[in-house]
Design a protein around this motif. Structure first.
Motif, PDB file in Angstrom:
ATOM      1  N   GLY A  24       7.568  -2.092   4.772  1.00  0.00           N
ATOM      2  CA  GLY A  24       6.581  -2.666   5.522  1.00  0.00           C
ATOM      3  C   GLY A  24       6.052  -3.662   4.239  1.00  0.00           C
ATOM      4  N   PHE A  25       4.989  -4.508   5.198  1.00  0.00           N
ATOM      5  CA  PHE A  25       4.622  -5.754   4.330  1.00  0.00           C
ATOM      6  C   PHE A  25       3.157  -5.698   4.125  1.00  0.00           C
ATOM      7  N   ALA A  26       2.342  -4.318   3.923  1.00  0.00           N
ATOM      8  CA  ALA A  26       1.077  -4.551   3.929  1.00  0.00           C
ATOM      9  C   ALA A  26       0.285  -5.317   2.932  1.00  0.00           C
ATOM     10  N   ALA A  27       0.826  -5.925   1.859  1.00  0.00           N
ATOM     11  CA  ALA A  27       0.072  -6.545   0.900  1.00  0.00           C
ATOM     12  C   ALA A  27       0.215  -8.116   1.219  1.00  0.00           C
ATOM     13  N   SER A  54      -1.265   4.922  -1.553  1.00  0.00           N
ATOM     14  CA  SER A  54      -2.310   5.357  -1.043  1.00  0.00           C
ATOM     15  C   SER A  54      -2.374   5.343   0.265  1.00  0.00           C
ATOM     16  N   GLY A  55      -1.664   4.568   1.137  1.00  0.00           N
ATOM     17  CA  GLY A  55      -1.770   4.272   2.579  1.00  0.00           C
ATOM     18  C   GLY A  55      -1.168   5.663   3.018  1.00  0.00           C
ATOM     19  N   GLY A  56      -1.301   5.484   4.490  1.00  0.00           N
ATOM     20  CA  GLY A  56      -0.863   6.492   5.473  1.00  0.00           C
ATOM     21  C   GLY A  56       0.426   7.045   5.231  1.00  0.00           C
ATOM     22  N   LEU A  57       1.510   5.850   5.012  1.00  0.00           N
ATOM     23  CA  LEU A  57       2.848   6.023   4.870  1.00  0.00           C
ATOM     24  C   LEU A  57       3.250   6.699   3.573  1.00  0.00           C
ATOM     25  N   GLY A  58       2.402   5.963   2.537  1.00  0.00           N
ATOM     26  CA  GLY A  58       2.714   6.176   1.281  1.00  0.00           C
ATOM     27  C   GLY A  58       2.473   7.612   0.777  1.00  0.00           C
ATOM     28  N   ASP A 110       9.270   0.689  -0.686  1.00  0.00           N
ATOM     29  CA  ASP A 110       8.196  -0.589  -0.504  1.00  0.00           C
ATOM     30  C   ASP A 110       7.680  -0.719   0.974  1.00  0.00           C
ATOM     31  N   ALA A 111       6.103  -0.224   0.751  1.00  0.00           N
ATOM     32  CA  ALA A 111       5.586  -0.179   2.126  1.00  0.00           C
ATOM     33  C   ALA A 111       4.674  -1.668   2.203  1.00  0.00           C
ATOM     34  N   ILE A 112       4.617  -2.113   1.240  1.00  0.00           N
ATOM     35  CA  ILE A 112       3.497  -3.190   0.910  1.00  0.00           C
ATOM     36  C   ILE A 112       4.312  -4.787   0.688  1.00  0.00           C
TER      37      ILE A 112
HETATM   38  N1  LIG Z   1       9.289   0.341   8.788  1.00  0.00           N
HETATM   39  C1  LIG Z   1       8.695   1.187   9.631  1.00  0.00           C
HETATM   40  O1  LIG Z   1       9.215   1.738  10.644  1.00  0.00           O
HETATM   41  C2  LIG Z   1       7.017   1.077   9.622  1.00  0.00           C
HETATM   42  C3  LIG Z   1       6.374   2.099  10.475  1.00  0.00           C
HETATM   43  C4  LIG Z   1       5.102   2.063  10.489  1.00  0.00           C
HETATM   44  C5  LIG Z   1       4.447   1.408   9.699  1.00  0.00           C
HETATM   45  N2  LIG Z   1       5.191   0.439   8.677  1.00  0.00           N
HETATM   46  C6  LIG Z   1       4.532  -0.759   7.829  1.00  0.00           C
HETATM   47  O2  LIG Z   1       4.228  -0.033   6.876  1.00  0.00           O
HETATM   48  C7  LIG Z   1       3.265  -0.624   5.933  1.00  0.00           C
HETATM   49  C8  LIG Z   1       2.296   0.586   5.464  1.00  0.00           C
HETATM   50  O3  LIG Z   1       1.827   1.086   6.561  1.00  0.00           O
HETATM   51  P1  LIG Z   1       0.491   2.038   6.427  1.00  0.00           P
HETATM   52  O4  LIG Z   1       0.155   2.511   7.622  1.00  0.00           O
HETATM   53  O5  LIG Z   1       0.844   3.021   5.391  1.00  0.00           O
HETATM   54  O6  LIG Z   1      -0.641   1.012   5.889  1.00  0.00           O
HETATM   55  P2  LIG Z   1      -2.281   1.337   5.306  1.00  0.00           P
HETATM   56  O7  LIG Z   1      -2.460   3.081   5.423  1.00  0.00           O
HETATM   57  O8  LIG Z   1      -2.896   0.306   5.697  1.00  0.00           O
HETATM   58  O9  LIG Z   1      -1.779   1.511   3.429  1.00  0.00           O
HETATM   59  C9  LIG Z   1      -1.569   0.306   2.917  1.00  0.00           C
HETATM   60  C10 LIG Z   1      -1.158   0.473   1.690  1.00  0.00           C
HETATM   61  O10 LIG Z   1      -1.043  -0.953   0.965  1.00  0.00           O
HETATM   62  C11 LIG Z   1      -1.335  -1.046  -0.101  1.00  0.00           C
HETATM   63  N3  LIG Z   1      -1.716  -2.481  -0.264  1.00  0.00           N
HETATM   64  C12 LIG Z   1      -2.463  -3.464   0.338  1.00  0.00           C
HETATM   65  N4  LIG Z   1      -2.621  -4.669  -0.077  1.00  0.00           N
HETATM   66  C13 LIG Z   1      -1.804  -4.741  -1.432  1.00  0.00           C
HETATM   67  C14 LIG Z   1      -1.767  -5.434  -2.318  1.00  0.00           C
HETATM   68  N5  LIG Z   1      -2.061  -6.585  -2.257  1.00  0.00           N
HETATM   69  N6  LIG Z   1      -0.963  -4.726  -3.477  1.00  0.00           N
HETATM   70  C15 LIG Z   1      -0.554  -3.671  -3.455  1.00  0.00           C
HETATM   71  N7  LIG Z   1      -0.676  -2.577  -2.602  1.00  0.00           N
HETATM   72  C16 LIG Z   1      -1.326  -3.123  -1.614  1.00  0.00           C
HETATM   73  C17 LIG Z   1      -2.754  -0.218  -0.001  1.00  0.00           C
HETATM   74  O11 LIG Z   1      -3.218   0.112  -1.213  1.00  0.00           O
HETATM   75  P3  LIG Z   1      -4.672   0.046  -1.841  1.00  0.00           P
HETATM   76  O12 LIG Z   1      -5.440   0.440  -0.865  1.00  0.00           O
HETATM   77  O13 LIG Z   1      -4.512   0.842  -3.056  1.00  0.00           O
HETATM   78  O14 LIG Z   1      -4.993  -1.450  -2.089  1.00  0.00           O
HETATM   79  C18 LIG Z   1      -2.339   0.867   0.770  1.00  0.00           C
HETATM   80  O15 LIG Z   1      -1.683   1.804  -0.025  1.00  0.00           O
HETATM   81  C19 LIG Z   1       2.583  -1.725   6.923  1.00  0.00           C
HETATM   82  O16 LIG Z   1       3.008  -2.914   6.659  1.00  0.00           O
HETATM   83  C20 LIG Z   1       3.269  -1.311   8.165  1.00  0.00           C
HETATM   84  O17 LIG Z   1       3.323  -2.225   9.063  1.00  0.00           O
HETATM   85  C21 LIG Z   1       6.511   0.222   8.867  1.00  0.00           C
END
Ligand SMILES: NC(=O)c1ccc[n+]([C@@H]2O[C@H](COP(=O)([O-])OP(=O)(O)OC[C@H]3O[C@@H](n4cnc5c(N)ncnc54)[C@H](OP(=O)(O)O)[C@@H]3O)[C@@H](O)[C@H]2O)c1
Length: 342
Positions: free
Chosen positions: A240-243, A152-156, A218-220
């Motif tokens: 990522g480690f969003a969770a 549901s997140g921006g990346l997902g 795995d973005a969480i």
């Molecule tokens: N590897 C890279 O180059 C790169 C680049 C950019 C970002 N990232 C990382 O990627 C991750 C995601 O970024 P984003 O911008 O997509 O974040 P976001 O928009 O805040 O989305 C976060 C997602 O994580 C889920 N989530 C949060 N807590 C959770 C839990 N306890 N159990 C299960 N799901 C959970 C949320 O689901 P619900 O809302 O449904 O709870 C939501 O889908 C972050 O950690 C960010 O730092 C990595």
């Protein structure tokens, strides 16, 4: 100009507010100055504000302007640039919670004709990060099944659409009904709620022989759960480690051996710094999907106007209220221009 300037990391997101700073100027041949129309609120911004991201140890230390993703209009570029003043662009560069940002040419792209600036901002670098993770690194192919954690997140939301566009089946993991509906509309074949007990077994039951999925995105930070969902010789990519709230899990290495799986990591920014050509390949791969209409930006329904809304928007993000990308409008002028185009 006004900007969310971080002199020291904040403990509370409500402490973030705009202040006056100098408009950035070009320094090098490849620099652009962009008047920002929209900025995206991302998980990374929330961590950067509090000094909780791995980059805060080296690359991003105070003083700096918060914000990583934007769309806007170029106001200044070198005469030899492939861009021109007036070009609408979107991209990623530190300092986007401001009226203007300085960005390297390689970090921005033209706003596609079919998108508004707000829509381009909602996709930002997330599409390229997700294409890089799923296709470039994990090698997802037509006919395979991908599990998207953090769908549901921006990346997902990008990852789900990319999986569908390459001809794979997409199983999305989300935390509530509203998000389940949203991600189905974005193309997910199946949705599982991570708040349900033994959700990993539900995922496996959705695969054709019950053995598990081919690829986990795995973005969480749920590698143990991801491995449970993988089939023998499956691939998992850590994005990522969003969770995790900063508590990264420890995984028993025998889990990797027992299923003969491959675990990848993909750090888009660092890859770009070390291997710019790879990142260009990743952008081209993603933009091909944009051109053929496979990618639809997903903007969270709540409207945020002006830099004073940053605290409220980041708080909504922290509280799991948002889905897709929450977008902040910084300049309404270009909104008027965009509406006139519709
Ligand atoms: N590897 C890279 O180059 C790169 C680049 C950019 C970002 N990232 C990382 O990627 C991750 C995601 O970024 P984003 O911008 O997509 O974040 P976001 O928009 O805040 O989305 C976060 C997602 O994580 C889920 N989530 C949060 N807590 C959770 C839990 N306890 N159990 C299960 N799901 C959970 C949320 O689901 P619900 O809302 O449904 O709870 C939501 O889908 C972050 O950690 C960010 O730092 C990595």
């Amino acid at each position: 100009m006004q900007a969310i300037h971080i002199n020291e990391f904040v403990k509370d997101l409500s402490d973030l507010g705009p202040r006056d700073v100098e408009i950035p100027q070009r320094k090098g041949e490849k620099d652009l100055v962009v008047k920002i129309t929209h900025a995206a609120l991302t998980h990374v911004d929330m961590l950067y504000a509090q000094g909780l991201h791995q980059n805060n140890r080296r690359h991003v230390k105070p003083p700096f302007i918060l914000g990583t993703e934007f769309a806007g209009v170029i106001t200044s570029c070198s005469p030899s640039s492939s861009f021109q003043p007036g070009t609408k662009v979107f991209g990623g560069s530190l300092g986007s919670f401001a009226d203007y940002v300085r960005a390297d040419e390689s970090s921005v792209r033209r706003v596609p004709d079919q998108w508004t600036n707000a829509e381009a901002c909602a996709v930002g670098a997330s599409g390229a990060v997700s294409w890089g993770s799923l296709v470039f690194v994990a090698g997802l192919k037509r006919g395979e099944t991908a599990l998207i954690l953090g769908a549901s997140g921006g990346l997902g939301v990008m990852a789900v659409q990319i999986a569908k566009a390459v001809g794979a089946k997409a199983i999305a993991i989300v935390g509530d009904e509203e998000k389940a509906k949203m991600i189905q509309e974005a193309g997910a074949d199946d949705v599982v709620n991570y708040r349900e007990d033994k959700w990993e077994e539900k995922v496996k039951a959705l695969t054709h022989d019950g053995e598990g999925v081919d690829v986990v995105y795995d973005a969480i930070g749920a590698v143990e759960s991801g491995i449970k969902c993988l089939r023998y010789r499956g691939r998992l990519v850590i994005v990522g480690f969003a969770a995790r709230d900063g508590n990264i899990e420890k995984v028993l290495a025998n889990r990797i051996l027992l299923k003969s799986i491959t675990v990848h990591g993909y750090r888009f920014g660092e890859d770009g710094r070390r291997f710019p050509q790879n990142t260009e390949t990743v952008w081209q791969g993603f933009l091909k999907l944009v051109e053929d209409g496979s990618i639809k930006p997903v903007i969270y329904r709540e409207k945020y106007f002006g830099l004073r809304s940053i605290s409220r928007a980041l708080e909504d993000l922290r509280a799991h209220r948002t889905w897709g990308r929450a977008i902040l409008t910084i300049s309404e002028d270009v909104d008027v221009e965009e509406k006139a185009r519709l």
